[in-house]
Design a protein around this motif. Structure first.
Motif, mmCIF file in Angstrom:
data_model
loop_
_atom_site.group_PDB
_atom_site.id
_atom_site.type_symbol
_atom_site.label_atom_id
_atom_site.label_comp_id
_atom_site.label_asym_id
_atom_site.label_seq_id
_atom_site.Cartn_x
_atom_site.Cartn_y
_atom_site.Cartn_z
ATOM 1 N N THR A 94 0.840 -1.188 0.000
ATOM 2 C CA THR A 94 0.000 0.000 0.000
ATOM 3 C C THR A 94 0.881 1.246 0.000
ATOM 4 O O THR A 94 2.063 1.185 0.346
ATOM 5 N N PRO A 95 0.311 2.378 -0.358
ATOM 6 C CA PRO A 95 1.090 3.627 -0.282
ATOM 7 C C PRO A 95 1.563 3.929 1.141
ATOM 8 O O PRO A 95 2.631 4.501 1.328
ATOM 9 N N VAL A 96 0.781 3.510 2.113
ATOM 10 C CA VAL A 96 1.185 3.743 3.506
ATOM 11 C C VAL A 96 2.465 2.962 3.826
ATOM 12 O O VAL A 96 3.373 3.470 4.480
ATOM 13 N N SER A 97 2.559 1.732 3.318
ATOM 14 C CA SER A 97 3.771 0.953 3.583
ATOM 15 C C SER A 97 4.975 1.553 2.861
ATOM 16 O O SER A 97 6.103 1.476 3.349
ATOM 17 N N VAL A 98 4.751 2.186 1.690
ATOM 18 C CA VAL A 98 5.845 2.879 1.004
ATOM 19 C C VAL A 98 6.322 4.050 1.857
ATOM 20 O O VAL A 98 7.526 4.271 2.024
ATOM 21 N N LEU A 99 5.375 4.799 2.404
ATOM 22 C CA LEU A 99 5.751 5.927 3.260
ATOM 23 C C LEU A 99 6.431 5.456 4.544
ATOM 24 O O LEU A 99 7.361 6.095 5.034
ATOM 25 N N ILE A 100 5.987 4.340 5.089
ATOM 26 C CA ILE A 100 6.651 3.776 6.277
ATOM 27 C C ILE A 100 8.068 3.338 5.920
ATOM 28 O O ILE A 100 9.016 3.585 6.673
ATOM 29 N N GLY A 101 8.226 2.711 4.745
ATOM 30 C CA GLY A 101 9.560 2.337 4.285
ATOM 31 C C GLY A 101 10.447 3.549 4.093
ATOM 32 O O GLY A 101 11.639 3.522 4.434
ATOM 33 N N TYR A 102 9.874 4.635 3.572
ATOM 34 C CA TYR A 102 10.615 5.889 3.421
ATOM 35 C C TYR A 102 11.075 6.405 4.785
ATOM 36 O O TYR A 102 12.224 6.801 4.952
#
Length: 195
Positions: A65-73
């Protein structure tokens, strides 16, 4: 310090943390790009979302999800900062030991000098010179280990990524632009110092 393995290990660990911080730092724009691409395609139509999903299937396997991308960032950004702090903590003992060793050698040399030398000098002036020398060693070590070497490494990583993704021309443009900037800065600094 030639026989001291603890300090060799500390220097190697500091260099490892330096490389880790720069590798994570270079990955941040890719994660940010993935998040922006995903969010921009999610607000579009279903066809654009399906084509984005098909084109980025390997990246989507990592980030659902986009949220997991932001968490990865956020994790990558925090990891880069943590590696920088660990590098500083590990290398500080080496820098302080080096300064102490050089100061001890200078003091020993001054102690071995003739009495006539000490009578012709002011004690405060010698103390000030030793203090300036130790601060200069600290400045050189910290600027080389914490500024110059990391910047060169990061520029090399970015140039390598540009050469891989877009061709060698972009890498050369980036490298030559940075070299021109450094040459200009050094020239202007020398002119200012002389005037």
């Amino acid at each position: 310090m030639k026989d001291n393995y603890e300090f060799r290990i500390r220097v190697i660990a500091a260099l490892g943390f330096l490389v880790g911080a720069k590798v994570l730092n270079v990955q941040l724009p890719f994660l940010f790009k993935l998040a922006v691409d995903w969010l921009s395609s999610a607000t579009g139509n279903a066809t654009a979302l399906a084509s984005f999903t098909a084109a980025n299937s390997t990246q989507l396997a990592l980030f659902a999800t986009p949220v997991s991308v932001l968490i990865g960032y956020g994790i990558a950004r925090t990891g880069a900062s943590a590696f920088n702090e660990l590098r500083t903590a590990v290398f500080s003992k080496v820098a302080l030991r080096t300064i102490r060793s050089v100061s001890r050698k200078v003091f020993s040399h001054l102690d071995d000098l003739d009495l006539r030398y000490h009578l012709s000098r002011e004690t405060g002036a010698l103390n000030r010179i030793i203090d300036r020398g130790s601060r200069a060693i600290n400045f050189i070590l910290s600027s080389m280990v914490f500024n110059v070497v990391p910047t060169i490494l990061e520029i090399s990583l970015v140039s390598g990524i540009l050469a891989y993704k877009f061709g060698a021309h972009f890498a050369w443009i980036t490298s030559l632009s940075v070299a021109a900037y450094v040459a200009f800065t050094l020239t202007v600094t020398q002119v200012i110092i002389k005037s």
